[in-house]
Design an enzyme around this catalytic site. Structure first.
Site, PDB file in Angstrom:
ATOM      1  N   ASP A 143      18.755  -3.325  -1.417  1.00 46.77           N
ATOM      2  CA  ASP A 143      18.236  -2.251  -2.286  1.00 46.77           C
ATOM      3  C   ASP A 143      19.192  -1.094  -2.577  1.00 46.77           C
ATOM      4  O   ASP A 143      18.749  -0.005  -2.910  1.00 46.77           O
ATOM      5  CB  ASP A 143      16.901  -1.722  -1.757  1.00 46.77           C
ATOM      6  CG  ASP A 143      16.984  -0.828  -0.521  1.00 46.77           C
ATOM      7  OD1 ASP A 143      18.090  -0.382  -0.153  1.00 46.77           O
ATOM      8  OD2 ASP A 143      15.941  -0.546   0.079  1.00 46.77           O
ATOM      9  N   CYS A 204      -4.844  -0.515  -6.866  1.00 42.37           N
ATOM     10  CA  CYS A 204      -3.649   0.283  -6.574  1.00 42.37           C
ATOM     11  C   CYS A 204      -3.507   1.441  -7.545  1.00 42.37           C
ATOM     12  O   CYS A 204      -3.146   2.558  -7.157  1.00 42.37           O
ATOM     13  CB  CYS A 204      -2.400  -0.598  -6.600  1.00 42.37           C
ATOM     14  SG  CYS A 204      -2.128  -1.477  -8.163  1.00 42.37           S
ATOM     15  N   CYS A 224       5.326  10.150  -7.631  1.00 41.00           N
ATOM     16  CA  CYS A 224       5.106   9.213  -6.516  1.00 41.00           C
ATOM     17  C   CYS A 224       5.374   9.902  -5.186  1.00 41.00           C
ATOM     18  O   CYS A 224       6.418  10.525  -4.983  1.00 41.00           O
ATOM     19  CB  CYS A 224       6.023   8.005  -6.685  1.00 41.00           C
ATOM     20  SG  CYS A 224       5.961   6.847  -5.310  1.00 41.00           S
ATOM     21  N   CYS A 251       4.649   6.644   1.568  1.00 39.54           N
ATOM     22  CA  CYS A 251       3.229   6.447   1.275  1.00 39.54           C
ATOM     23  C   CYS A 251       2.959   4.950   1.193  1.00 39.54           C
ATOM     24  O   CYS A 251       3.768   4.201   0.654  1.00 39.54           O
ATOM     25  CB  CYS A 251       2.858   7.136  -0.034  1.00 39.54           C
ATOM     26  SG  CYS A 251       1.147   6.902  -0.556  1.00 39.54           S
ATOM     27  N   CYS A 258      -4.512  -2.957  -1.650  1.00 37.79           N
ATOM     28  CA  CYS A 258      -4.284  -4.241  -2.318  1.00 37.79           C
ATOM     29  C   CYS A 258      -4.989  -5.369  -1.564  1.00 37.79           C
ATOM     30  O   CYS A 258      -4.756  -5.558  -0.360  1.00 37.79           O
ATOM     31  CB  CYS A 258      -2.786  -4.531  -2.408  1.00 37.79           C
ATOM     32  SG  CYS A 258      -2.421  -6.126  -3.190  1.00 37.79           S
TER      33      CYS A 258
END
Length: 395
Positions: A143, A204, A224, A251, A258
């Site tokens: 990432d 979500c 976010c 978070c 989900c």
């Protein structure tokens, strides 16, 4: 003696899959290195301002077009999933008495920086590939490189992109890290994952405390909680602070609600997530909770010693104290004001500003004598303050 032939590409792929299992990855898939189908959407997302402070997207935009932007000559991408614990977080009844606790994202529970756990595994897989095919080049990433990882993961058959923008797998849910190994040899590709199992569910999108989703599959990072508490280096905007709730680092709300993360098979699979991680240090978190008041006694050196090798190092001291102050303002009581007053003397302006906001939030819980004492102390701090960020909070 005739020279032995190098293993063919199918044998290389089989060896990589076996190594991935040995390294603790819960899934492994192969995708061709092709032009990104989502590149135009990425450009539109950036132009809409949804990347917030994350300028590295725009700065490296061209590299996202094709995996060759990460590894020149890339022809295949090996996509790997590494699980992390998904047990329910601790309840207030299970926490030690005293203090105020904030929630932290599950991926940080191990006490380790996941990059430090996963990168050595990728290096060993790269070494394996080069050993089998010496002419090849391989690069492992977690990432930090300009790669459309979730799109590539779907091409590799690992799952579909959920409405919360995360990759979902029908067995694993979404509590896992994605890692990739790029190679310049053409490994056999897996069947892409075509179905979208989200259906009409919008759990979500509906549950996000700060309304960060513009719509299905579109996240406004500036709203976010994970971005605001981890990536952002600024003072959290006032309209967002109440929505932070008790989240001091990251978070999990859009994952917790989900249905694919509630399946019993998913919880069982995640029980051994991060199996290489050391036992969580009790001074950091207790199953998803962090004691906040103690953070304000940490100087730079003590913060470094406690958090340098953890995921929370990403925020640095100033960011974590900023977050802690906001959480105290949301869920603390007037007894926390004494600690927040320590934060008003901090060298970092965003810490001082966040503490000031929290104190003023908690004032409503004070009796008249306490309120008068606090107001007098704030007036003295106001005379000493010169930073415009903090002065704006005073005013």
């Amino acid at each position: 003696m005739p020279l032995s032939q190098p293993p063919d590409l199918h044998e290389v792929a089989a060896a990589v899959r076996a190594a991935a299992i040995d390294e603790g990855f819960s899934a492994c898939g192969f995708a061709p290195a092709v032009d990104s189908q989502g590149f135009t959407e990425l450009v539109e997302w950036i132009e809409a301002g949804y990347a917030a402070e994350m300028g590295y997207f725009a700065n490296r935009l061209d590299a996202y077009r094709h995996p060759a932007g990460v590894l020149p000559g890339a022809r295949a991408v090996i996509v790997l999933a590494f699980p992390y614990p998904a047990a329910n977080p601790a309840s207030n009844e299970e926490l030690p008495d005293g203090g105020v606790h904030g929630r932290v994202a599950r991926y940080s529970w191990s006490g380790l920086d996941y990059h430090d756990v996963i990168h050595p595994k990728l290096k060993r897989i790269c070494k394996l590939i080069r050993g089998l095919r010496p002419e090849s080049h391989a690069r492992g990433i977690v990432d930090t490189a300009p790669l459309m990882e979730r799109e590539v993961a779907q091409l590799a058959g690992l799952g579909w992109r959920g409405k919360n923008t995360l990759l979902l797998n029908p067995v694993m849910g979404s509590y896992f890290f994605l890692a990739c190994v790029l190679v310049d040899i053409e490994l056999p590709a897996d069947t892409p994952f075509e179905p979208d199992h989200c259906g009409t569910c919008t759990a979500c999108l509906d549950a996000c405390p700060t309304n960060a989703f513009v719509g299905p599959h579109v996240l406004d990072a500036s709203k976010c909680i994970s971005f605001l508490t981890i990536e952002s280096r600024e003072l959290i905007p006032e309209p967002m602070r109440a929505g932070i709730g008790d989240w001091v680092f990251g978070c999990d709300v859009c994952q917790e609600v989900c249905p694919w993360n509630r399946k019993p098979t998913r919880r069982a699979m995640a029980a051994e997530g991060m199996r290489d991680a050391r036992q969580m240090a009790p001074t950091q978190t207790v199953r998803g909770r962090m004691e906040l008041l103690r953070l304000f006694s940490l100087d730079d050196e003590s913060f470094r010693k406690q958090f340098r090798d953890t995921a929370m190092w990403r925020t640095r001291r100033r960011g974590l104290l900023r977050n802690a102050a906001v959480v105290l303002g949301n869920v603390g009581d007037v007894d926390c004001v004494e600690t927040l007053m320590i934060g008003l003397r901090d060298s970092e302006s965003i810490v001082r500003a966040a503490c000031l906001w929290a104190i003023q939030k908690l004032l409503v819980h004070a009796d008249s004598n306490e309120a008068r004492t606090i107001q007098e102390a704030l007036a003295r701090f106001r005379l000493q303050e010169t930073d415009p960020i903090v002065l704006a909070e005073f005013d």
